[in-house]
Design an enzyme around this catalytic site. Structure first.
Site, PDB file in Angstrom:
ATOM      1  N   HIS A   1      -8.055  -5.376   0.653  1.00  0.00           N
ATOM      2  CA  HIS A   1      -8.564  -4.159  -0.126  1.00  0.00           C
ATOM      3  C   HIS A   1      -9.106  -4.703  -1.767  1.00  0.00           C
ATOM      4  O   HIS A   1      -9.678  -3.976  -2.291  1.00  0.00           O
ATOM      5  CB  HIS A   1      -7.303  -3.425  -0.665  1.00  0.00           C
ATOM      6  CG  HIS A   1      -6.968  -2.684   0.743  1.00  0.00           C
ATOM      7  ND1 HIS A   1      -7.833  -1.843   1.321  1.00  0.00           N
ATOM      8  CD2 HIS A   1      -5.416  -2.280   1.048  1.00  0.00           C
ATOM      9  CE1 HIS A   1      -6.692  -1.045   2.414  1.00  0.00           C
ATOM     10  NE2 HIS A   1      -5.543  -1.517   2.219  1.00  0.00           N
TER      11      HIS A   1
ATOM     12  N   ASP B   1       0.145  -2.907  10.666  1.00  0.00           N
ATOM     13  CA  ASP B   1       0.596  -1.369  10.169  1.00  0.00           C
ATOM     14  C   ASP B   1       0.115  -0.329  11.138  1.00  0.00           C
ATOM     15  O   ASP B   1       0.518   0.873  10.946  1.00  0.00           O
ATOM     16  CB  ASP B   1       0.515  -1.268   8.818  1.00  0.00           C
ATOM     17  CG  ASP B   1      -0.776  -1.780   8.232  1.00  0.00           C
ATOM     18  OD1 ASP B   1      -1.664  -2.091   9.154  1.00  0.00           O
ATOM     19  OD2 ASP B   1      -1.062  -1.502   7.099  1.00  0.00           O
TER      20      ASP B   1
END
Length: 311
Positions: free
Chosen positions: A125, A246
């Protein structure tokens, strides 16, 4: 086939607020599962500390300097609502960079077939000039650029199966026709990027968003129908995996409902492609994965595949 595992104790010293999902126990879980006897053939190395010159391959010099100055000597410094630094963060992040680059060196030199870099915090990110979503520097992107600079790799690919879109990697390579970024991710979900229409300036961005609850079949179809054909056409000479786990059905931050064996499957698919175009060269860098049991199962499936096991 030899698989390199790169990690370092300093990765435990990046501390986050109580209750934060990106916590040191993630690495303890990875260490526990990879400590089992079936993983004895792994070649284990400690991550060296990366240099600021390496970080500047992908990140703005002013941002790098500001982040270095922000590192606290005590307590926590909050960079945004999700992202913070503790006294141990700077070393952890720089060893994450160094680990990804050292793994790339080992694979490019032919010392090992592939590698898994088990470090935290994650990186995908982090944009050119800002931290975001637990991430400070984009280790996968830095590894790709390092391979290009040091070894003359003409076409590198970053493949991201984290449940969150890697907006940072996309930002870094948006206008770079020598790097293809491919991502499956849940949408809508943080950070809100990753639509199919986001294709980069040279058609070098491939996003295959998935809806909540899509599950294994649609994840595999996204790779079979979108990611792998585009990658094959691009013909990368090196594949970097942003390996987030995830999307596992146990994970608290999303709801894609994947199983551990899906991560083994996608790893073998990428290995097959790497065998055809990249001399088998793969470097995998840990990103997300916040349920400890799900993380252990998924890492085990991923690393077993890298090692050549069909389990």
């Amino acid at each position: 086939m030899t698989t390199l595992l790169v990690t370092h104790p300093s990765t435990l010293n990046h501390l986050t607020p109580p209750g934060h999902p990106e916590r040191p126990d993630r690495i303890r879980a990875v260490d526990e599962i990879l400590g089992e006897s079936r993983f004895d053939p792994l070649v284990r190395e400690l991550a060296p500390e990366g240099s600021l010159d390496l970080v500047r391959l992908c990140h703005d010099e002013h941002y790098v300097d500001e982040l270095h100055r922000a590192a606290p000597s005590s307590g926590l410094v909050y960079l945004d609502g999700d992202t913070s630094m503790s006294p141990g963060t700077w070393e952890a992040v720089m060893r994450g960079v160094g680990g990804a680059v050292a793994a790339t060196d080992s694979i490019m030199s032919g010392t090992h077939n592939n590698a898994f870099v088990a470090m935290r915090p994650p990186g995908h990110h982090a944009e050119t000039n800002r931290p975001m979503g637990f991430c400070l520097f984009d280790h996968a992107a830095i590894a790709a650029r390092h391979a290009q600079r040091k070894y003359g790799i003409g076409r590198a690919a970053v493949v991201d199966f984290d449940v969150h879109h890697g907006n940072g990697t996309q930002d870094i390579f948006w206008a770079d026709k020598s790097v293809m970024y491919c991502s499956t991710h849940q949408m809508p979900l943080f950070p809100g990027t990753g639509a199919t229409g986001e294709r980069g300036e040279h058609d070098n961005i491939v996003n295959a968003p998935l809806a909540p609850e899509d599950g294994s079949a649609k994840f595999r179809a996204a790779f079979e129908n979108t990611i792998l054909p585009n990658l094959s056409k691009f013909s990368p000479e090196l594949i970097i995996i942003s390996a987030g786990f995830d999307a596992h059905h146990r994970d608290p931050l999303a709801s894609l409902n994947l199983k551990a064996e899906d991560f083994g499957w996608v790893t073998r698919k990428l290995m097959d492609l790497a065998d055809r175009t990249a001399g088998g060269r793969i470097v995998s860098v840990l990103e997300g994965g916040y349920d400890l049991q799900g993380l252990k199962e998924s890492v085990a499936a991923h690393v077993s595949a890298l090692m050549g096991s069909a389990s």
